[in-house]
Design a protein around this motif. Sequence first.
Motif, short mmCIF file in Angstrom:
data_model
loop_
_atom_site.label_atom_id
_atom_site.label_comp_id
_atom_site.label_asym_id
_atom_site.label_seq_id
_atom_site.Cartn_x
_atom_site.Cartn_y
_atom_site.Cartn_z
N SER A 273 0.84 -1.21 0.00
CA SER A 273 0.00 0.00 0.00
C SER A 273 0.87 1.25 0.00
CB SER A 273 -0.91 0.03 1.24
OG SER A 273 -1.76 -1.07 1.27
N PHE A 274 1.89 1.23 0.82
CA PHE A 274 2.82 2.35 0.91
C PHE A 274 3.44 2.63 -0.47
CE2 PHE A 274 7.13 4.00 1.70
CZ PHE A 274 6.84 5.11 2.49
N ASN A 275 3.93 1.58 -1.11
CA ASN A 275 4.52 1.72 -2.46
C ASN A 275 3.51 2.30 -3.44
OD1 ASN A 275 6.77 0.51 -1.40
ND2 ASN A 275 6.50 -1.45 -2.43
N PHE A 276 2.28 1.78 -3.38
CA PHE A 276 1.25 2.22 -4.32
C PHE A 276 0.93 3.70 -4.14
CE2 PHE A 276 -3.26 3.13 -5.13
CZ PHE A 276 -3.29 2.94 -6.50
N PHE A 277 0.63 4.11 -2.90
CA PHE A 277 0.19 5.50 -2.70
C PHE A 277 1.32 6.49 -2.94
CE2 PHE A 277 -3.22 3.28 -0.29
CZ PHE A 277 -4.28 3.71 -1.09
N PHE A 278 2.53 6.12 -2.56
CA PHE A 278 3.66 7.03 -2.84
C PHE A 278 3.86 7.16 -4.35
CE2 PHE A 278 8.05 8.39 -3.32
CZ PHE A 278 8.13 9.42 -2.39
N SER A 279 3.84 6.02 -5.05
CA SER A 279 4.04 6.05 -6.51
C SER A 279 2.90 6.80 -7.21
CB SER A 279 4.11 4.63 -7.07
OG SER A 279 5.15 3.91 -6.45
N LEU A 280 1.68 6.64 -6.69
CA LEU A 280 0.53 7.29 -7.31
C LEU A 280 0.67 8.81 -7.25
CD1 LEU A 280 -2.36 6.85 -8.52
CD2 LEU A 280 -3.24 7.17 -6.20
N PHE A 281 1.03 9.33 -6.07
CA PHE A 281 1.10 10.79 -5.91
C PHE A 281 2.44 11.38 -6.33
CE2 PHE A 281 -2.21 9.77 -2.59
CZ PHE A 281 -3.27 10.35 -3.29
N CYS A 282 3.48 10.55 -6.35
CA CYS A 282 4.82 11.10 -6.56
C CYS A 282 5.50 10.68 -7.85
CB CYS A 282 5.72 10.73 -5.37
SG CYS A 282 5.16 11.51 -3.85
N ASP A 283 4.85 9.86 -8.64
CA ASP A 283 5.47 9.42 -9.90
C ASP A 283 6.88 8.86 -9.68
OD1 ASP A 283 3.21 10.46 -11.23
OD2 ASP A 283 4.08 12.45 -11.25
N LYS A 284 7.07 8.19 -8.58
CA LYS A 284 8.39 7.64 -8.27
C LYS A 284 8.19 6.53 -7.26
CE LYS A 284 12.81 9.15 -6.30
NZ LYS A 284 13.74 9.01 -7.41
N LYS A 285 9.02 5.50 -7.33
CA LYS A 285 8.89 4.41 -6.35
C LYS A 285 9.58 4.79 -5.05
CE LYS A 285 8.86 0.08 -7.42
NZ LYS A 285 9.12 -1.26 -7.95
N PRO A 286 8.97 4.46 -3.90
CA PRO A 286 9.59 4.86 -2.63
C PRO A 286 10.92 4.17 -2.35
CG PRO A 286 7.63 3.52 -2.25
CD PRO A 286 7.67 3.83 -3.71
N VAL A 287 11.21 3.05 -3.05
CA VAL A 287 12.51 2.38 -2.82
C VAL A 287 13.66 3.32 -3.18
CG1 VAL A 287 11.89 -0.05 -3.02
CG2 VAL A 287 12.25 1.28 -5.09
N ASP A 288 13.38 4.30 -4.07
CA ASP A 288 14.45 5.23 -4.45
C ASP A 288 14.64 6.32 -3.40
OD1 ASP A 288 14.03 3.77 -6.74
OD2 ASP A 288 12.86 5.33 -7.72
N SER A 289 13.80 6.33 -2.36
CA SER A 289 13.90 7.43 -1.40
C SER A 289 14.21 6.88 0.00
CB SER A 289 12.63 8.25 -1.41
OG SER A 289 11.60 7.52 -0.80
N THR A 290 14.20 7.78 0.97
CA THR A 290 14.68 7.40 2.31
C THR A 290 13.53 7.13 3.28
OG1 THR A 290 14.70 9.74 2.81
CG2 THR A 290 16.78 8.77 2.09
N ILE A 291 12.35 6.84 2.76
CA ILE A 291 11.19 6.71 3.66
C ILE A 291 10.64 5.28 3.63
CG2 ILE A 291 10.56 9.14 3.53
CD1 ILE A 291 8.47 8.34 1.43
N SER A 292 9.86 4.96 4.68
CA SER A 292 9.32 3.59 4.79
C SER A 292 7.96 3.62 5.47
CB SER A 292 10.28 2.74 5.63
OG SER A 292 10.16 3.12 6.99
N PRO A 293 7.19 2.54 5.33
CA PRO A 293 5.88 2.50 5.99
C PRO A 293 5.98 2.61 7.51
CG PRO A 293 6.30 0.43 4.79
CD PRO A 293 7.43 1.36 4.49
N LYS A 294 7.09 2.18 8.09
CA LYS A 294 7.26 2.25 9.55
C LYS A 294 7.16 3.69 10.05
CE LYS A 294 7.97 -2.05 10.91
NZ LYS A 294 6.72 -2.50 10.28
N MET A 295 7.59 4.63 9.21
CA MET A 295 7.51 6.05 9.59
C MET A 295 6.06 6.50 9.73
SD MET A 295 10.43 7.71 7.19
CE MET A 295 12.17 7.55 7.59
#
Length: 480
Positions: free
Chosen positions: A179-201
């Motif tokens: 879910s985290f990957n989906f919503f971040f990618s949906l709004f940010c046009d980028k996969k969260p694996v490329d950034s410094t954030i995680s669902p735990k935050m």
Amino acid sequence: MSSFSSSSSPSSDLPVKPIPGDYGLPFFGAFKDRLDYFYNQGQDEFFHSRIAKHNSTVFKTNMPPGPFMASNPRVIAVLDAVSFPVLFDTSKVEKRNVLDGTFFPSVKFTGGHRVCAYLDPSEPKHTALKSYFLSVLAKKHDNFVPLFRTCLSELFINIEDEMANKREAPFNTLSDQMSFNFFFSLFCDKKPVDSTISPKMFDKWLFLQLAPLMTLGLPKFVNFLEDFVLHTFPLPSFLVKSDYKKLYEAFYAFSGSVLDEAERFGINREEACHNLVFLAGFNAYGGSKTLFPALIKWVGLAGEKLHRQLADEIRTVFKAEGGVTLSALDQMVLTKSVVYEALRIEPPVPFQYGKAKVDMVVQSHDAAFEIKKGDMIFGYQPFATKDPRVFDNPEEFVGQRFVGDQGNKLLKYVYWSNGRETDDPTAENKQCPGKNLVVLLSRVMLVEFFLRYDTFTVEAGKLPLGSSVTFKSLTKATST
């Protein structure tokens, strides 16, 4: 009586009765109710026992957290399908700062801004922010299905890996990451694996805001300690300050086109970004933390017969339509019904609140009650959507419940989105802006699942918010 407005057109002249129940002694009454709610009785029994005692689904009670976190814990509970919808009527109830009930978390959790979810539609900023959200979702519409299918493919690979290694797979943690990957990618046009954030935050950030509404299910001897820590004083926002800053900065850096859109609605980028983090983290990710496990739990527990029927419907339509299109999803009537039934039996958000703007008369099935301006009205959604006077076998998961004409007539009693399932979110109401997206994603999850698997079994448990689900077996599709 003439100064009171009625919450629904009366089908008969119901007697106007005084609202039963009381609040007990100041401080001590609220404290006792809090202990009953969390520890002595538990959520459902807390309400069941009071309905039985007062012989009424409308009554007075205190709602947690109470002292010292909420200045006024007193509410009028509306716990049936007839009285509950008064909470959707923003001409009668004010929705200012009531998202979490009788307390309001510090704006330090949201960068110093009161975000859209805490605004009443009468506040000018509400219209601008809600219009902005609806516009962003409309622009992203074509991305929903392909992006979610990609995220689901990764999810199912991870589930299969876990099953191969440990012969069981914890759905919640894997689903949260998806879910985290989906919503971040949906709004940010980028996969969260490329950034410094995680669902735990997001988890930590959500926990600090919602702790006053939960219990961790610890052994009895630590109840008083837990109650003191979670329910007496707000947990400080500085514990999550650096995590929130990282989340905010990631969204600010990568959601440029979405933030550009905000300026069209007269919202500055900074405020838009804090609202976007809340929309993605609290509403979307937070909602999916309870939504997807509940869906998989109920479908899993329903058993092989329903699995076979779903697989047949999904694969037949998939073949005829040549893929997972919006038109294909629309033809899957059983799949649609199963999603509505999951939302009915375990709504992702169990509570609704609103403060009476006017003197009014609210009706239950059996009586009418005068509610005074300024009273806080509280609805516990699972009781309204499991009202035995509306739904047959309300505690039972019936996959076909919403199939056919009779089933369609019941949709107006599915309230999970802070509105009826037959209504749509607008800039002027408080219905969830992502309501239709939630239903769509739930359908796509079932479709992708039953294209891959014939049947499965799960073990379900309780979490502080929602259900835990563990896959115990998973049978790959023998035919497609």
